[in-house]
Motif scaffolding. Structure first.
Motif, PDB file in Angstrom:
ATOM      1  N   THR A  98      64.278   7.697 116.616  1.00  0.00           N
ATOM      2  CA  THR A  98      63.445   8.373 117.598  1.00  0.00           C
ATOM      3  C   THR A  98      62.663   7.362 118.424  1.00  0.00           C
ATOM      4  OG1 THR A  98      61.563   8.557 116.093  1.00  0.00           O
ATOM      5  CG2 THR A  98      63.214  10.321 116.008  1.00  0.00           C
ATOM      6  N   ALA A  99      61.949   7.872 119.432  1.00  0.00           N
ATOM      7  CA  ALA A  99      61.143   6.999 120.291  1.00  0.00           C
ATOM      8  C   ALA A  99      59.999   6.354 119.514  1.00  0.00           C
ATOM      9  CB  ALA A  99      60.593   7.805 121.465  1.00  0.00           C
ATOM     10  N   GLN A 100      59.592   7.018 118.427  1.00  0.00           N
ATOM     11  CA  GLN A 100      58.506   6.462 117.607  1.00  0.00           C
ATOM     12  C   GLN A 100      59.017   5.477 116.562  1.00  0.00           C
ATOM     13  OE1 GLN A 100      58.952   9.828 118.074  1.00  0.00           O
ATOM     14  NE2 GLN A 100      57.434   9.900 119.735  1.00  0.00           N
ATOM     15  N   GLY A 101      60.325   5.215 116.560  1.00  0.00           N
ATOM     16  CA  GLY A 101      60.886   4.253 115.632  1.00  0.00           C
ATOM     17  C   GLY A 101      61.308   4.830 114.298  1.00  0.00           C
ATOM     18  N   ARG A 102      61.237   6.153 114.156  1.00  0.00           N
ATOM     19  CA  ARG A 102      61.649   6.781 112.916  1.00  0.00           C
ATOM     20  C   ARG A 102      63.151   7.017 112.925  1.00  0.00           C
ATOM     21  NH1 ARG A 102      56.972  11.496 112.451  1.00  0.00           N
ATOM     22  NH2 ARG A 102      55.172  10.072 112.254  1.00  0.00           N
ATOM     23  N   ARG A 103      63.719   6.917 111.743  1.00  0.00           N
ATOM     24  CA  ARG A 103      65.158   7.124 111.615  1.00  0.00           C
ATOM     25  C   ARG A 103      65.437   8.400 110.826  1.00  0.00           C
ATOM     26  NH1 ARG A 103      67.539   1.051 110.263  1.00  0.00           N
ATOM     27  NH2 ARG A 103      66.898   0.086 112.240  1.00  0.00           N
ATOM     28  N   ALA A 104      66.467   9.123 111.261  1.00  0.00           N
ATOM     29  CA  ALA A 104      66.834  10.376 110.589  1.00  0.00           C
ATOM     30  C   ALA A 104      68.317  10.625 110.792  1.00  0.00           C
ATOM     31  CB  ALA A 104      66.020  11.541 111.139  1.00  0.00           C
ATOM     32  N   PHE A 105      68.913  11.360 109.846  1.00  0.00           N
ATOM     33  CA  PHE A 105      70.311  11.731 109.973  1.00  0.00           C
ATOM     34  C   PHE A 105      70.448  12.909 110.947  1.00  0.00           C
ATOM     35  CE2 PHE A 105      70.773   9.502 105.896  1.00  0.00           C
ATOM     36  CZ  PHE A 105      71.926   8.778 106.159  1.00  0.00           C
ATOM     37  N   GLU A 106      71.389  12.792 111.824  1.00  0.00           N
ATOM     38  CA  GLU A 106      71.654  13.861 112.798  1.00  0.00           C
ATOM     39  C   GLU A 106      73.151  14.109 112.855  1.00  0.00           C
ATOM     40  OE1 GLU A 106      71.411  14.209 117.573  1.00  0.00           O
ATOM     41  OE2 GLU A 106      69.510  13.722 116.581  1.00  0.00           O
ATOM     42  N   PHE A 107      73.539  15.381 112.885  1.00  0.00           N
ATOM     43  CA  PHE A 107      74.962  15.715 112.898  1.00  0.00           C
ATOM     44  C   PHE A 107      75.511  15.628 114.315  1.00  0.00           C
ATOM     45  CE2 PHE A 107      78.493  18.833 113.061  1.00  0.00           C
ATOM     46  CZ  PHE A 107      79.335  18.218 112.141  1.00  0.00           C
ATOM     47  N   GLN A 108      76.537  14.808 114.488  1.00  0.00           N
ATOM     48  CA  GLN A 108      77.229  14.679 115.765  1.00  0.00           C
ATOM     49  C   GLN A 108      78.507  15.518 115.703  1.00  0.00           C
ATOM     50  OE1 GLN A 108      76.183  12.895 118.555  1.00  0.00           O
ATOM     51  NE2 GLN A 108      74.265  12.683 117.403  1.00  0.00           N
ATOM     52  N   LYS A 109      78.575  16.539 116.535  1.00  0.00           N
ATOM     53  CA  LYS A 109      79.696  17.472 116.488  1.00  0.00           C
ATOM     54  C   LYS A 109      80.985  16.834 117.004  1.00  0.00           C
ATOM     55  CE  LYS A 109      76.757  21.550 117.074  1.00  0.00           C
ATOM     56  NZ  LYS A 109      76.436  22.716 117.930  1.00  0.00           N
ATOM     57  N   GLY A 110      82.108  17.221 116.350  1.00  0.00           N
ATOM     58  CA  GLY A 110      83.413  16.743 116.754  1.00  0.00           C
ATOM     59  C   GLY A 110      84.076  17.672 117.753  1.00  0.00           C
ATOM     60  N   PRO A 111      85.323  17.393 118.120  1.00  0.00           N
ATOM     61  CA  PRO A 111      86.008  18.183 119.153  1.00  0.00           C
ATOM     62  C   PRO A 111      86.320  19.617 118.754  1.00  0.00           C
ATOM     63  CG  PRO A 111      87.488  16.554 118.187  1.00  0.00           C
ATOM     64  CD  PRO A 111      86.116  16.241 117.684  1.00  0.00           C
ATOM     65  N   LEU A 112      86.183  19.986 117.471  1.00  0.00           N
ATOM     66  CA  LEU A 112      86.402  21.384 117.089  1.00  0.00           C
ATOM     67  C   LEU A 112      85.329  22.303 117.659  1.00  0.00           C
ATOM     68  CD1 LEU A 112      87.683  21.588 113.382  1.00  0.00           C
ATOM     69  CD2 LEU A 112      88.864  22.260 115.467  1.00  0.00           C
ATOM     70  N   PHE A 113      84.196  21.740 118.064  1.00  0.00           N
ATOM     71  CA  PHE A 113      83.111  22.559 118.599  1.00  0.00           C
ATOM     72  C   PHE A 113      83.327  22.791 120.090  1.00  0.00           C
ATOM     73  CE2 PHE A 113      81.380  21.043 114.668  1.00  0.00           C
ATOM     74  CZ  PHE A 113      80.560  22.067 114.232  1.00  0.00           C
ATOM     75  N   ALA A 114      84.292  23.651 120.403  1.00  0.00           N
ATOM     76  CA  ALA A 114      84.598  24.015 121.780  1.00  0.00           C
ATOM     77  C   ALA A 114      85.167  25.418 121.782  1.00  0.00           C
ATOM     78  CB  ALA A 114      85.588  23.026 122.403  1.00  0.00           C
ATOM     79  N   ASN A 115      85.175  26.056 122.936  1.00  0.00           N
ATOM     80  CA  ASN A 115      85.728  27.406 123.031  1.00  0.00           C
ATOM     81  C   ASN A 115      87.248  27.403 122.906  1.00  0.00           C
ATOM     82  OD1 ASN A 115      83.213  27.593 125.352  1.00  0.00           O
ATOM     83  ND2 ASN A 115      83.240  29.071 123.687  1.00  0.00           N
ATOM     84  N   LEU A 116      87.881  26.418 123.534  1.00  0.00           N
ATOM     85  CA  LEU A 116      89.332  26.289 123.482  1.00  0.00           C
ATOM     86  C   LEU A 116      89.670  24.888 122.988  1.00  0.00           C
ATOM     87  CD1 LEU A 116      92.188  27.405 124.126  1.00  0.00           C
ATOM     88  CD2 LEU A 116      91.928  26.461 126.422  1.00  0.00           C
ATOM     89  N   VAL A 117      90.352  24.818 121.856  1.00  0.00           N
ATOM     90  CA  VAL A 117      90.712  23.528 121.266  1.00  0.00           C
ATOM     91  C   VAL A 117      92.226  23.388 121.296  1.00  0.00           C
ATOM     92  CG1 VAL A 117      90.566  22.051 119.229  1.00  0.00           C
ATOM     93  CG2 VAL A 117      88.693  23.629 119.755  1.00  0.00           C
ATOM     94  N   LEU A 118      92.717  22.386 122.006  1.00  0.00           N
ATOM     95  CA  LEU A 118      94.147  22.099 122.071  1.00  0.00           C
ATOM     96  C   LEU A 118      94.470  21.035 121.026  1.00  0.00           C
ATOM     97  CD1 LEU A 118      96.979  22.197 123.341  1.00  0.00           C
ATOM     98  CD2 LEU A 118      96.164  20.592 125.089  1.00  0.00           C
ATOM     99  N   VAL A 119      95.230  21.420 120.010  1.00  0.00           N
ATOM    100  CA  VAL A 119      95.630  20.507 118.943  1.00  0.00           C
ATOM    101  C   VAL A 119      97.080  20.126 119.184  1.00  0.00           C
ATOM    102  CG1 VAL A 119      95.820  20.159 116.456  1.00  0.00           C
ATOM    103  CG2 VAL A 119      94.032  21.646 117.371  1.00  0.00           C
ATOM    104  N   ASP A 120      97.294  18.934 119.707  1.00  0.00           N
ATOM    105  CA  ASP A 120      98.632  18.506 120.109  1.00  0.00           C
ATOM    106  C   ASP A 120      99.385  17.892 118.926  1.00  0.00           C
ATOM    107  OD1 ASP A 120     100.397  18.622 122.159  1.00  0.00           O
ATOM    108  OD2 ASP A 120      99.529  16.988 123.331  1.00  0.00           O
ATOM    109  N   GLN A 121     100.631  18.385 118.708  1.00  0.00           N
ATOM    110  CA  GLN A 121     101.497  17.891 117.635  1.00  0.00           C
ATOM    111  C   GLN A 121     100.792  18.004 116.278  1.00  0.00           C
ATOM    112  OE1 GLN A 121     104.563  17.238 118.200  1.00  0.00           O
ATOM    113  NE2 GLN A 121     104.599  17.014 120.418  1.00  0.00           N
ATOM    114  N   ILE A 122     100.416  19.211 115.914  1.00  0.00           N
ATOM    115  CA  ILE A 122      99.634  19.440 114.696  1.00  0.00           C
ATOM    116  C   ILE A 122     100.361  18.987 113.441  1.00  0.00           C
ATOM    117  CG2 ILE A 122     100.461  21.825 114.423  1.00  0.00           C
ATOM    118  CD1 ILE A 122      97.640  22.524 113.401  1.00  0.00           C
ATOM    119  N   ASN A 123     101.698  18.992 113.465  1.00  0.00           N
ATOM    120  CA  ASN A 123     102.442  18.588 112.265  1.00  0.00           C
ATOM    121  C   ASN A 123     102.593  17.072 112.146  1.00  0.00           C
ATOM    122  OD1 ASN A 123     104.125  18.546 114.505  1.00  0.00           O
ATOM    123  ND2 ASN A 123     105.955  19.105 113.359  1.00  0.00           N
ATOM    124  N   ARG A 124     101.896  16.311 112.982  1.00  0.00           N
ATOM    125  CA  ARG A 124     101.948  14.852 112.865  1.00  0.00           C
ATOM    126  C   ARG A 124     100.696  14.274 112.218  1.00  0.00           C
ATOM    127  NH1 ARG A 124     106.252  12.495 114.272  1.00  0.00           N
ATOM    128  NH2 ARG A 124     107.709  13.473 115.725  1.00  0.00           N
TER     129      ARG A 124
END
Length: 328
Positions: A98-124
């Protein structure tokens, strides 16, 4: 929300108009592939997921990117490779300062967090990463450690796979295949379609697509579809199809007993009924007709019929078996 039949009349008019706009814009970007376009749009509106299978160059990925272009929604793309890890698609906790120099764990969302997810070549990608998609596809949520994160609504996963070059691939587990509402195919273009593809892809004029609907409208269209009525006699018929698809039942056709290891389950029946309601709504009808069930049968059953050793060895077409079931 339930609607009266009088309310459904006006609602279906708006539904049909919006669907025609969606299909028109898709056809501007994708040449031919009528079944694939309708199946993908059906999955989006119904809130399910769709598996698209086709030979290289037949427009599987283009189908998904075109759909993203005509929607006012968030879209992401996942290119599957053997080294893709679950955290690459789900996200992970990172240390933020943070701006005050404190550290904390924060969740960074991956590409699954979308309305439409295109998964190309899922069997690879590996089964471990494929399994990471199961909860998202079934619950519209993801669990990380002890926290549950809801996915955006609507949420649709469009996965592609190539039936050729099976070396180095990881076939989808049957449980995961069943979580796809529909399976569709992209076919090789006809001579006329190939000529049009060349004009669009090699010429100076590129089709301009416009955004047609947003998330709120898609959710409203989903609500309208679920208010379409399924007559009791057709409900009995579709349950009968489920029984006929099971090789262990006495009334199963000989083709089913000889070539199938496992047939349609409860999810398949639900998918077929939802698909039939969708096609009825597209036609502006408040009640499902038999032709709607027949139209929904193939994308709903195609990936839920599992061939036994004889069926695989003799190259039996699943479409042939579906023909036999629905005509019995």
């Amino acid at each position: 929300m339930a609607y009266t039949r009088e309310e459904m009349t006006s609602l279906l008019e708006g539904f049909t108009a919006d669907y025609e706009k969606l299909e028109h814009e898709m056809q501007k970007g994708v040449v031919g592939q009528t079944e694939a376009i309708r199946t993908v749009l059906a999955a989006l509106i119904l809130g399910g997921h769709v598996l698209v299978e086709g030979l290289p160059g037949t427009g599987k990925t283009h189908l998904g990117t075109t759909l993203a272009e005509i929607l006012t929604m968030q879209m992401s793309r996942i290119q599957c490779t053997p080294d893709l890890m679950p955290t690459d698609i789900i996200g992970t906790y990172v240390i933020m300062e943070t701006a005050q120099g404190r550290r904390a764990f924060e969740f960074q969302k991956g590409p699954l967090f979308a309305n439409l997810v295109l998964v190309d070549q899922i069997n690879r990608t590996t089964p471990r990463t494929q399994a990471a998609m199961l909860e998202a596809m079934e619950q519209d949520a993801i669990t990380v450690s002890t926290e549950v994160f809801s996915l955006p609504r609507p949420f649709t996963l469009l996965a592609t796979q190539n039936p050729l070059e099976q070396e180095g691939t990881y076939p989808l587990p049957e449980a995961q295949v069943d979580r796809f509402l529909f399976q569709t195919r992209t076919l090789m273009p006809t001579l006329e379609e190939m000529s049009l593809i060349l004009q669009r892809s090699t010429g100076s004029q590129v089709p301009v697509l416009r955004r047609v609907v947003d998330s709120a409208r898609v959710l409203k269209m989903r609500e309208i579809v679920r208010n379409v009525t399924l007559p009791e006699n057709l409900a009995t018929m579709v349950v009968g199809w489920m029984q006929l698809s099971q090789p262990t039942t006495a009334k199963a056709p000989s083709l089913v007993k000889e070539y199938l290891r496992y047939g349609l389950g409860p999810r398949g029946v639900q998918a077929m009924v939802l698909g039939a309601k969708f096609f009825a709504a597209v036609a502006g009808r408040k009640d499902v007709q038999k032709e709607d069930l027949l139209q929904a049968a193939y994308p709903a059953m195609r990936h839920r019929l599992f061939l036994n050793f004889n069926g695989v060895a003799e190259g039996i077409s699943k479409e042939t078996i579906i023909d036999t079931i629905v005509k019995s």
